[in-house]
Design a protein around this motif. Structure first.
Motif, PDB file in Angstrom:
ATOM      1  N   ASN A 123       0.842  -1.185   0.000  1.00  0.00           N
ATOM      2  CA  ASN A 123       0.000   0.000   0.000  1.00  0.00           C
ATOM      3  C   ASN A 123       0.886   1.247   0.000  1.00  0.00           C
ATOM      4  O   ASN A 123       2.112   1.164  -0.022  1.00  0.00           O
ATOM      5  CB  ASN A 123      -0.982  -0.018   1.179  1.00  0.00           C
ATOM      6  CG  ASN A 123      -0.292   0.081   2.537  1.00  0.00           C
ATOM      7  OD1 ASN A 123       0.840   0.539   2.653  1.00  0.00           O
ATOM      8  ND2 ASN A 123      -0.988  -0.341   3.578  1.00  0.00           N
ATOM      9  N   ASP A 148      -5.397   4.224  -1.098  1.00  0.00           N
ATOM     10  CA  ASP A 148      -5.769   2.823  -0.921  1.00  0.00           C
ATOM     11  C   ASP A 148      -7.140   2.712  -0.264  1.00  0.00           C
ATOM     12  O   ASP A 148      -7.522   3.541   0.566  1.00  0.00           O
ATOM     13  CB  ASP A 148      -4.735   2.114  -0.046  1.00  0.00           C
ATOM     14  CG  ASP A 148      -3.356   2.113  -0.661  1.00  0.00           C
ATOM     15  OD1 ASP A 148      -3.229   1.691  -1.819  1.00  0.00           O
ATOM     16  OD2 ASP A 148      -2.397   2.545   0.010  1.00  0.00           O
ATOM     17  N   ASP A 149      -7.875   1.672  -0.641  1.00  0.00           N
ATOM     18  CA  ASP A 149      -9.117   1.355   0.055  1.00  0.00           C
ATOM     19  C   ASP A 149      -8.799   0.649   1.366  1.00  0.00           C
ATOM     20  O   ASP A 149      -7.683   0.154   1.581  1.00  0.00           O
ATOM     21  CB  ASP A 149     -10.006   0.468  -0.813  1.00  0.00           C
ATOM     22  CG  ASP A 149     -10.532   1.199  -2.036  1.00  0.00           C
ATOM     23  OD1 ASP A 149     -10.780   2.404  -1.934  1.00  0.00           O
ATOM     24  OD2 ASP A 149     -10.671   0.553  -3.101  1.00  0.00           O
ATOM     25  N   SER A 150      -9.779   0.577   2.240  1.00  0.00           N
ATOM     26  CA  SER A 150      -9.624  -0.105   3.520  1.00  0.00           C
ATOM     27  C   SER A 150     -10.622  -1.248   3.618  1.00  0.00           C
ATOM     28  O   SER A 150     -11.706  -1.201   3.036  1.00  0.00           O
ATOM     29  CB  SER A 150      -9.838   0.866   4.695  1.00  0.00           C
ATOM     30  OG  SER A 150      -8.822   1.826   4.747  1.00  0.00           O
ATOM     31  N   GLY A 151     -10.247  -2.256   4.383  1.00  0.00           N
ATOM     32  CA  GLY A 151     -11.121  -3.378   4.685  1.00  0.00           C
ATOM     33  C   GLY A 151     -10.837  -3.860   6.088  1.00  0.00           C
ATOM     34  O   GLY A 151      -9.675  -3.860   6.518  1.00  0.00           O
ATOM     35  N   ASP A 155      -5.824  -0.517   5.890  1.00  0.00           N
ATOM     36  CA  ASP A 155      -5.570  -0.301   4.464  1.00  0.00           C
ATOM     37  C   ASP A 155      -4.500  -1.232   3.904  1.00  0.00           C
ATOM     38  O   ASP A 155      -3.982  -0.987   2.814  1.00  0.00           O
ATOM     39  CB  ASP A 155      -5.185   1.158   4.199  1.00  0.00           C
ATOM     40  CG  ASP A 155      -3.897   1.578   4.899  1.00  0.00           C
ATOM     41  OD1 ASP A 155      -3.239   0.726   5.541  1.00  0.00           O
ATOM     42  OD2 ASP A 155      -3.537   2.771   4.821  1.00  0.00           O
ATOM     43  N   VAL A 160      -8.701  -5.712  -0.805  1.00  0.00           N
ATOM     44  CA  VAL A 160      -9.054  -4.394  -1.347  1.00  0.00           C
ATOM     45  C   VAL A 160      -7.877  -3.704  -2.029  1.00  0.00           C
ATOM     46  O   VAL A 160      -8.048  -2.617  -2.591  1.00  0.00           O
ATOM     47  CB  VAL A 160      -9.617  -3.478  -0.233  1.00  0.00           C
ATOM     48  CG1 VAL A 160     -10.861  -4.093   0.364  1.00  0.00           C
ATOM     49  CG2 VAL A 160      -8.577  -3.201   0.847  1.00  0.00           C
ATOM     50  N   THR A 162      -6.373  -3.554  -4.845  1.00  0.00           N
ATOM     51  CA  THR A 162      -6.456  -3.880  -6.266  1.00  0.00           C
ATOM     52  C   THR A 162      -5.312  -3.217  -7.029  1.00  0.00           C
ATOM     53  O   THR A 162      -4.628  -2.332  -6.517  1.00  0.00           O
ATOM     54  CB  THR A 162      -7.797  -3.411  -6.834  1.00  0.00           C
ATOM     55  OG1 THR A 162      -7.931  -2.003  -6.587  1.00  0.00           O
ATOM     56  CG2 THR A 162      -8.948  -4.146  -6.162  1.00  0.00           C
TER      57      THR A 162
END
Length: 756
Positions: A123, A148-151, A155, A160, A162
């Protein structure tokens, strides 16, 4: 321990295999579901699109574990049955929960499942830190790479992270920028210093554009010349014409005329003027830029020719121009090293690229892997560039390769997906370093991995890594996301309601919590300290905001909180702010924060079409009274019964974390009752209840969050034995923070993986 032997770990009690779970369901479980659940979720009813009697057997339930996870949570949190319906006893609830665990989520502690491993890219923060540790340059990645997306609250979750074409393009740009700053394949330029015109002494007017001489005079500086030699003095200047003549400019050194120019270029087109000088003695020398031919005639018809002036934008000094060139920067030398005598181009390039690949790929390069990058040497040569340019092209390709951008964990010889294998030592080193440092392994970790001795020295390495300044990244990244401190950057409290708050206070709040969390970690204190500590870290600015006397200056220091209402994380401004709205506090957000982050209980999202409370208080109702009206909706009652009492315990802290005794003249009531019926009168009693009766949940919450962050995936039902083992090991050492970290690193999911 062999690579395929997975150790048994303690787990939650699981009924013996001899127990027939289907028979137990018919005799013990189904009657309870019929009695308490089927009115809404059975016998033809499927409220919320859930019909429990649609699951014909245990196999069907196991195929729908997500549904049964929600069923389990609702039963365990006492969200179901609704508050206005008949409730099962605590014994009956436990009977339902134990059966669901045993039948729908069975785990075998003798054969734990480490879970799946995703090929996970770095990330943004990991990329920044890895580039810094690899190249020695700090890259402003937020201006280059997409966010970055978080899940699951973090992050660094593989699901997530991708990779899009935009990412590829941006990673290439980032690699080029980083290498431009780190390596210099061309001959080094002579030293150069720039002196802004606005800093020059003398008559005239100064601005950000430079030193404006509007009448005859001299702009002067006294730079230090560090050694004798030949130097180039450069003046960037422009001007305005007077009459039919441009301004003249004289360059003087120690009062002696060096050169004279006519500055014909106008104000919007500055130009270079260069002269070579000889400096005989080191030390300061007077450099003057003189404007000798001032002119002013307001009678000239053309306004552009009435006033002759000179603008000195800046002065530059380059040199000495004789003697050896400056050495390459340390970042360059660290990568390229020194070429050995009698070493040909290929051997030298291979040695440089192999050393770089070992660090960039976090492992020993495979046979023939580095040789592929030698083609860039030929590409550079075909373009008339040097060997060093070819090596730089190869470095750029390495930084854009999957082996750098992704955290690979190869399995020797491959294998079937159901085969459980122990991580290789290089993969372990990488997991360890990205867990604690958010970056690549250092030389010590790589050397131990090369020798196959990392596992033997894990204790020493974990202590070394926690003591390292790089562990600040763990505090910032793990702590900042677990405790939601990153949300502080977007917090915007209402200035009229909270005039004492400003951005500097917000920055100090974040630093307070970072320093506090770092102290608990490095001092290896029990994690209960996070809730009950009677100290914190303050500077004068934050202490004044909190109303704490005797703390002055900008530097943070450890400060006793004795005699104040503040204790632990829930007394710190950062946490209190991220659990508030811009104009008011939120018992819901604060209660949910404690449940979700500190007790690992995540209430379900609110049902649709539920009206929100207004931004301000009602004229005749306290916030507690408004919330009581809100809870009269049966679909809201159960969840709010969990969250609201906890949130109201902290209501004496306003939306920016200041302490208050009343809210707009209304006495603040901090009393409440937990879902299990335990009552408390204030935050102190609530804290004692959490530590005394829910300490295990608090420990499991930290264990689960640490494991999620360390693995880069959400924990699942099959991780229960690992979380149990982490909690048990830490509790035997009084719940110390470093023991939690060591237990996570020792866990099966951290040390093992499925073969594919």
């Amino acid at each position: 321990m062999s690579a395929e032997t997975v150790p048994a770990v303690p787990a939650s009690p699981v009924p013996a295999k001899a127990v027939d779970q289907a028979s137990r369901y018919k005799k013990e479980v189904e009657p309870l579901l019929v009695n308490y659940c089927y009115d809404c979720h059975g016998d033809g009813s499927h409220k919320g699109e859930l019909a429990i009697d649609s699951f014909k057997d245990i196999a069907a339930m196991q195929k729908n574990r997500d549904v049964w996870k929600r069923i389990r949570e609702h039963i365990g949190y006492k969200l179901m049955p609704p508050a206005d319906e008949e409730q099962p006893s605590d014994q009956e609830r436990q009977q339902l929960l134990s059966w669901i665990d045993a039948a729908v989520f069975p785990v075998d502690p003798a054969h734990p499942d480490p879970g799946r491993v995703l090929l996970r890219r770095l990330n943004r923060e990991e990329y920044r830190n890895t580039i810094k540790d690899l190249l020695g340059v700090d890259l402003e990645v937020e201006n280059i790479l997409p966010p970055d997306d978080s899940g699951y609250g973090f992050d660094n979750i593989g699901d997530v992270l991708t990779l899009s074409p935009v990412h590829i393009e941006r990673y290439l740009a980032a690699a080029r920028q980083a290498l431009d700053r780190a390596v210099h394949p061309d001959p080094m330029p002579r030293p150069e210093r720039k002196i802004a015109g606005a800093t020059l002494d003398g008559p005239g007017r100064r601005s950000e554009d430079g030193h404006y001489l509007w009448k005859a005079g001299e702009a002067v500086c006294n730079p230090e010349f560090y050694q004798p030699g030949r130097y180039l003095l450069k003046v960037v200047a422009c001007g305005t014409w007077g009459g039919n003549e441009p301004p003249k400019m004289e360059l003087r050194l120690d009062g002696n005329l060096v050169s004279t120019w006519e500055v014909k270029n106008l104000m919007d087109t500055p130009k270079w003027y260069t002269a070579e000088v000889k400096i005989d003695t080191k030390g300061p020398h007077r450099v003057g830029v003189t404007f000798p031919n001032d002119f002013w005639d307001e009678k000239i018809p053309d306004p552009s020719k009435r006033d002759r002036n000179l603008m000195v934008n800046r002065v530059e000094i380059q040199g000495p121009m004789d003697g050896p060139l400056p050495p390459k920067p340390e970042t360059h030398r660290a990568i390229y090293g020194e070429r050995r005598s009698n070493e040909d181009d290929k051997a030298y390039a291979l040695r440089v690229l192999s050393g770089f690949a070992r660090h960039a790929f976090r492992r020993t390069p495979q046979t023939g892997e580095v040789e592929r990058y030698l083609r860039f040497i030929g590409v550079a040569g075909s373009q008339g560039q040097s060997l060093e340019h070819g090596i730089r092209l190869a470095l750029e390709a390495m930084l854009a390769s999957p082996s750098f951008l992704f955290r690979e964990e190869p399995v020797q010889g491959g294998g079937k997906s159901d085969k459980i294998v122990q991580l290789g030592e290089h993969a372990l080193a990488s997991r360890l370093s990205y867990f604690l440092w958010s970056s690549m392994p250092d030389d010590r970790l790589l050397d131990l991995a090369d020798a196959g001795q990392l596992r033997q020295q894990l204790d020493e390495e974990i202590k070394r890594m926690i003591a390292s300044p790089k562990s600040e990244r763990f505090i910032s990244n793990f702590g900042g996301q677990w405790l939601q401190l990153r949300n502080l950057t977007s917090a915007s409290p209402d200035e009229k309601r909270f005039p004492n708050y400003n951005r500097s206070v917000g920055r100090d709040m974040r630093k307070e919590t970072d320093l506090f969390l770092g102290d608990v970690l490095r001092s290896n204190l029990p994690i209960s300290t996070l809730l009950e500590a009677d100290y914190s870290f303050l500077n004068g600015n934050l202490a004044r905001f909190y109303g704490i006397q005797g703390v002055e200056g900008k530097e943070f220091r450890k400060v006793s909180l004795a005699g104040t209402p503040r204790r632990g994380l829930m007394g710190q401004g950062a946490v209190l702010m991220v659990t508030s709205y811009p104009t008011r506090t939120s018992p819901v957000l604060r209660g949910k924060y404690v449940l979700q982050n500190l007790l690992d209980m995540t209430p379900p999202p609110p049902p649709p079409n539920i009206p929100q409370l207004g931004g301000g208080h009602g004229k005749n109702m306290t916030l507690r009274e408004q919330m009581e009206v809100h809870r009269k909706d049966p679909s809201c009652a159960n969840c709010h019964a969990l969250m609201d009492p906890i949130g109201f315990a902290y209501e004496q802290f306003d939306a920016v974390g200041s302490f208050r005794n009343d809210d707009r003249g209304n006495r603040i009531d901090t009393a409440g009752k937990l879902a299990d019926g335990d009552a408390f009168a204030n935050p102190e009693e609530l804290r004692e209840l959490i530590l005394r009766k829910h300490g295990n949940e608090f420990q499991r919450a930290l264990a689960s969050r640490l494991l999620t962050y360390a693995l880069g995936r959400g924990t699942d039902w099959y991780d229960r034995p690992a979380i149990d083992a982490i909690t048990i090991k830490a509790s035997k050492d009084n719940g110390r923070f470093q023991t939690f970290i060591r237990a996570v690193i020792d866990s099966v999911p951290f040390q093992y993986r499925r073969a594919s």
